[in-house]
Scaffold this motif. Sequence first.
Motif, PDB file in Angstrom:
ATOM      1  N   PRO A 157       0.829  -1.208   0.000  1.00 16.99           N
ATOM      2  CA  PRO A 157       0.000   0.000   0.000  1.00 16.99           C
ATOM      3  C   PRO A 157       0.863   1.258   0.000  1.00 16.99           C
ATOM      4  O   PRO A 157       1.978   1.264   0.520  1.00 16.99           O
ATOM      5  N   VAL A 174      -3.389   0.487  -3.259  1.00 19.94           N
ATOM      6  CA  VAL A 174      -2.662  -0.743  -2.942  1.00 19.94           C
ATOM      7  C   VAL A 174      -2.054  -1.225  -4.253  1.00 19.94           C
ATOM      8  O   VAL A 174      -2.775  -1.439  -5.235  1.00 19.94           O
ATOM      9  N   ILE A 191      -7.942   4.162  -1.228  1.00 21.83           N
ATOM     10  CA  ILE A 191      -7.585   3.609   0.075  1.00 21.83           C
ATOM     11  C   ILE A 191      -6.715   4.652   0.780  1.00 21.83           C
ATOM     12  O   ILE A 191      -5.555   4.850   0.423  1.00 21.83           O
ATOM     13  N   ASN A 193      -5.303   4.973   3.879  1.00 31.02           N
ATOM     14  CA  ASN A 193      -4.091   4.498   4.547  1.00 31.02           C
ATOM     15  C   ASN A 193      -4.339   3.102   5.091  1.00 31.02           C
ATOM     16  O   ASN A 193      -4.845   2.937   6.199  1.00 31.02           O
ATOM     17  N   SER A 194      -3.992   2.105   4.315  1.00 31.33           N
ATOM     18  CA  SER A 194      -4.138   0.724   4.764  1.00 31.33           C
ATOM     19  C   SER A 194      -2.859   0.258   5.435  1.00 31.33           C
ATOM     20  O   SER A 194      -1.772   0.368   4.869  1.00 31.33           O
ATOM     21  N   PHE A 197      -4.012  -6.044   5.565  1.00 32.41           N
ATOM     22  CA  PHE A 197      -4.892  -6.730   4.619  1.00 32.41           C
ATOM     23  C   PHE A 197      -4.594  -8.222   4.676  1.00 32.41           C
ATOM     24  O   PHE A 197      -3.531  -8.645   5.151  1.00 32.41           O
ATOM     25  N   ILE A 208      -9.217  -5.513   3.085  1.00 30.39           N
ATOM     26  CA  ILE A 208      -8.291  -4.424   3.388  1.00 30.39           C
ATOM     27  C   ILE A 208      -8.849  -3.556   4.517  1.00 30.39           C
ATOM     28  O   ILE A 208      -9.979  -3.074   4.438  1.00 30.39           O
ATOM     29  N   THR A 209      -8.070  -3.340   5.560  1.00 29.40           N
ATOM     30  CA  THR A 209      -8.450  -2.358   6.569  1.00 29.40           C
ATOM     31  C   THR A 209      -7.997  -0.976   6.097  1.00 29.40           C
ATOM     32  O   THR A 209      -6.955  -0.841   5.457  1.00 29.40           O
ATOM     33  N   ASP A 210      -8.785   0.043   6.416  1.00 30.12           N
ATOM     34  CA  ASP A 210      -8.446   1.399   5.995  1.00 30.12           C
ATOM     35  C   ASP A 210      -8.774   2.384   7.112  1.00 30.12           C
ATOM     36  O   ASP A 210      -9.854   2.318   7.715  1.00 30.12           O
ATOM     37  N   ASN A 211      -7.830   3.276   7.370  1.00 25.83           N
ATOM     38  CA  ASN A 211      -7.984   4.279   8.409  1.00 25.83           C
ATOM     39  C   ASN A 211      -8.724   5.497   7.872  1.00 25.83           C
ATOM     40  O   ASN A 211      -8.285   6.119   6.895  1.00 25.83           O
ATOM     41  N   CYS A 229     -13.770   4.236  10.220  1.00 29.99           N
ATOM     42  CA  CYS A 229     -12.746   3.420   9.558  1.00 29.99           C
ATOM     43  C   CYS A 229     -13.453   2.238   8.883  1.00 29.99           C
ATOM     44  O   CYS A 229     -14.588   1.907   9.224  1.00 29.99           O
ATOM     45  N   ASN A 232     -12.638  -3.162   3.790  1.00 26.25           N
ATOM     46  CA  ASN A 232     -13.022  -3.174   2.380  1.00 26.25           C
ATOM     47  C   ASN A 232     -12.741  -4.529   1.738  1.00 26.25           C
ATOM     48  O   ASN A 232     -11.753  -5.203   2.063  1.00 26.25           O
TER      49      ASN A 232
END
Length: 378
Positions: A157, A174, A191, A193-194, A197, A208-211, A229, A232
Amino acid sequence: MRKAFLLAPAVFLFVAAYIFWPDDLPLDKIRLPEGFTIEVYADSVPDARQMALSPSGVLYVGSRRDGTVHAVVDSDGDMKGDEVIVIAEDLVMPSGLAYREGSLYVAAVSRILRYDDIDSHLQDPPEPVVIVDDLPTERHHGWKFIDFGPDGKLYVPVGAPCNVCERPDPFATVLRMNADGSEREVYARGIRNSVGFAWHPTTGELWITDNGSDNISEDPAITDDLPSCELNHAPEPGMHFGYPYYHQGDTPDPEFGEGRTADEFTLPAILLGPHVAPLGIDFYTGTMFPESYRNQAFIAEHGSWNRREKIGYRVKLVHFDEDGLATGQEVFAEGWLEGDTNWGRPVDVETLPDGSILISDDQANAIYRVTYSEEEGE
């Protein structure tokens, strides 16, 4: 296990020993489901961030602030780290690690380095092979979580270099590439800021986690609760998840959302909460935990830094159905936050071969191990 601090000033040695000695960590405050137990796996792992486990059992741990990469070795098989070894230092935010075919890959903002045959050279690490050296040099959201997918590609990412801004590729994406850095392409966009994932064990699809963004409004009551947050779902390349135009799937950005509509973008699969800072995610494939945990995902929530009432500082369990789709969430482990004071911040989750899980904590400089026993639940 304290030797990682030997080069520090004497005063810091005293403070570090008092705060981070495992007997002093208040693990009795961690609340887990019935039958689960948490203990210290390793202490004195500075700024413990992403973890990568080799087949031989060496646990590699990256750092964001410390500039080092460590190897944690369980030499006697008692499921506790006996030695913490520095294998790389003087790097720029080497937060992300991935292990593949005997080599450790380290992401250091603009570079990706490869340390070959590393398990056999912990005391005399080789000079790294530079895989990539032309990623953006911006440090704002420049630290990375990296991993290899089922397709054999390395996923990397590149966070947005700001809170909310419009920047060209590769920011807020990413990327994926071959193991040697070739054939680089954008896999997903939008995205922010991942830092985590993972691929579902049965479908092989990417999650995918995203802030979420900060300071979306001048009204602190709005900013506290917006935006959420996200978790995804990116089963194929080419998806756009909204940033910087839309937040949490339904909230247009005050500056960049004009003229855009929500249906242009892929909606989040799960809203994890405002400012919880979801980082590492790991699908559970072990057999120690009850069957209901199989193929479910653990997410480490690092915790809010600017919310008036803190939130996060815990590990979530996200539920998935038989089709590999997310259906809900609940708190699995909490207690690092007491009122408005936090003594730890979970970062990443890693499943061990015996079915227990590890949790890294970059505030307490520690790695925890969570186990399950039916006897503990009686």
